[in-house]
Structures are given as structure tokens and as C-alpha cells.
Design a protein around this motif. Structure first.
Motif, mmCIF file in Angstrom:
data_model
loop_
_atom_site.group_PDB
_atom_site.id
_atom_site.type_symbol
_atom_site.label_atom_id
_atom_site.label_comp_id
_atom_site.label_asym_id
_atom_site.label_seq_id
_atom_site.Cartn_x
_atom_site.Cartn_y
_atom_site.Cartn_z
ATOM 1 N N LEU A 197 -19.511 -8.335 -46.472
ATOM 2 C CA LEU A 197 -20.325 -9.524 -46.784
ATOM 3 C C LEU A 197 -20.588 -10.424 -45.576
ATOM 4 C CD1 LEU A 197 -18.851 -10.734 -50.189
ATOM 5 C CD2 LEU A 197 -21.128 -9.835 -49.754
ATOM 6 N N TYR A 235 -22.494 -10.736 -42.856
ATOM 7 C CA TYR A 235 -23.807 -11.262 -42.455
ATOM 8 C C TYR A 235 -24.530 -11.999 -43.590
ATOM 9 C CZ TYR A 235 -22.982 -8.761 -38.181
ATOM 10 O OH TYR A 235 -22.428 -8.335 -37.007
ATOM 11 N N GLN A 236 -24.177 -11.713 -44.831
ATOM 12 C CA GLN A 236 -24.751 -12.454 -45.958
ATOM 13 C C GLN A 236 -24.056 -13.806 -46.131
ATOM 14 O OE1 GLN A 236 -23.745 -9.187 -46.215
ATOM 15 N NE2 GLN A 236 -25.804 -8.331 -46.126
#
Length: 147
Positions: A109, A111-112
């Protein structure tokens, strides 16, 4: 997202800030707990943390209670309250709690979550208790749900 203690701490600081700014008065523990729908003993522990961190002022005695000075109203941010109660890990750590998450070794997760975490930090860093207390005073925000 925040711990229950942190939620209560934020709501308590806003309520105390509103009472300090609007009425120039100190607020007792019982009043704070009632206004934010929090158990008294739990509220006392949370308020003690904020006093120890210098984010809130406590005065003992018959005319005592909790207050925020004009300086505190203008400078204490939501981020300071979150860090004082929950610590800073949530505001800088990995979404999955991995100790070594980074651009070199990202979690699934990474980069999100990075822009969300940065935006949350910006909101918490730029909003003061005085500003939020003003919104409650003006009827633009509420600390308690009415049914």
C-alpha cells in the motif's frame, strides 16, 4: 483512525478552547466529560496527558479547571494533540505497520497511502484548536450529535 483517547482529547481541547475564548472561563472535568460524551475517569487521564505536554492549562482550587490561554488557542495544532496522545507513528509510519517500509522496500500500500498520510499531516499541522473552537462557536461544527 485515531484512538478513542485521541478523539476525546481533540474534542475536549476544542470544547475547552471554545469556553476559554468565548466566555473566558475555566471548565471542570465533569463539564468536559459531559460535553464530549466521555467517561470522567478516562477524560481525566487524557486531559492530564495534554497538560503534561503543555497543550492545555490546568488550575487547581475552587475556581480551577482547564483552560487554553490566548497563546495556546493560536498555536496548539491538532497534530500536537495527536502526537501527545497517540504518538507520531501513525503520521509517519507504514500503513501496514511494517518497520522498514520505504521507497526502496515498499509495502503493497506504500504508494497509495503516502499521499493520504501527507494530506492528513498537512491538515493536522495547519489547523489550530482556536480555529476549530471558532467553528463550533459559529455553528459551523459540532462536538456532540443530537438526535
Amino acid at each position: 483512525m485515531f484512538s478513542k483517547a485521541c478523539e476525546y482529547g481533540i474534542r475536549a481541547a476544542i470544547y475547552i478552547g471554545q469556553q476559554s475564548a468565548e466566555l473566558g472561563r475555566r471548565v471542570g472535568l465533569r463539564d468536559v466529560a459531559a460535553e464530549i460524551d466521555s467517561p470522567e475517569a478516562f477524560t481525566a487521564k487524557v486531559l492530564q496527558q495534554l497538560v503534561r505536554a503543555g497543550l492545555l492549562t490546568s488550575v487547581k482550587g475552587p475556581t480551577g479547571g482547564f483552560e487554553l490561554t490566548a497563546q495556546q488557542l493560536a498555536t496548539v495544532t491538532l497534530r500536537q494533540i495527536v502526537v501527545a496522545i497517540d504518538g507520531g507513528d501513525m503520521l509517519q509510519g507504514c500503513a501496514l505497520g511494517l518497520p522498514q517500509c520505504s521507497a526502496q522496500q515498499p509495502c503493497p500500500l506504500h504508494y497509495q497511502f503516502l499521499p493520504i498520510r501527507d494530506q492528513l499531516n498537512e491538515v493536522l499541522r495547519t489547523h489550530t484548536i482556536g480555529e476549530l473552537a471558532g467553528k463550533v462557536h459559529d455553528g459551523l461544527g459540532f462536538l456532540k450529535q443530537f438526535t
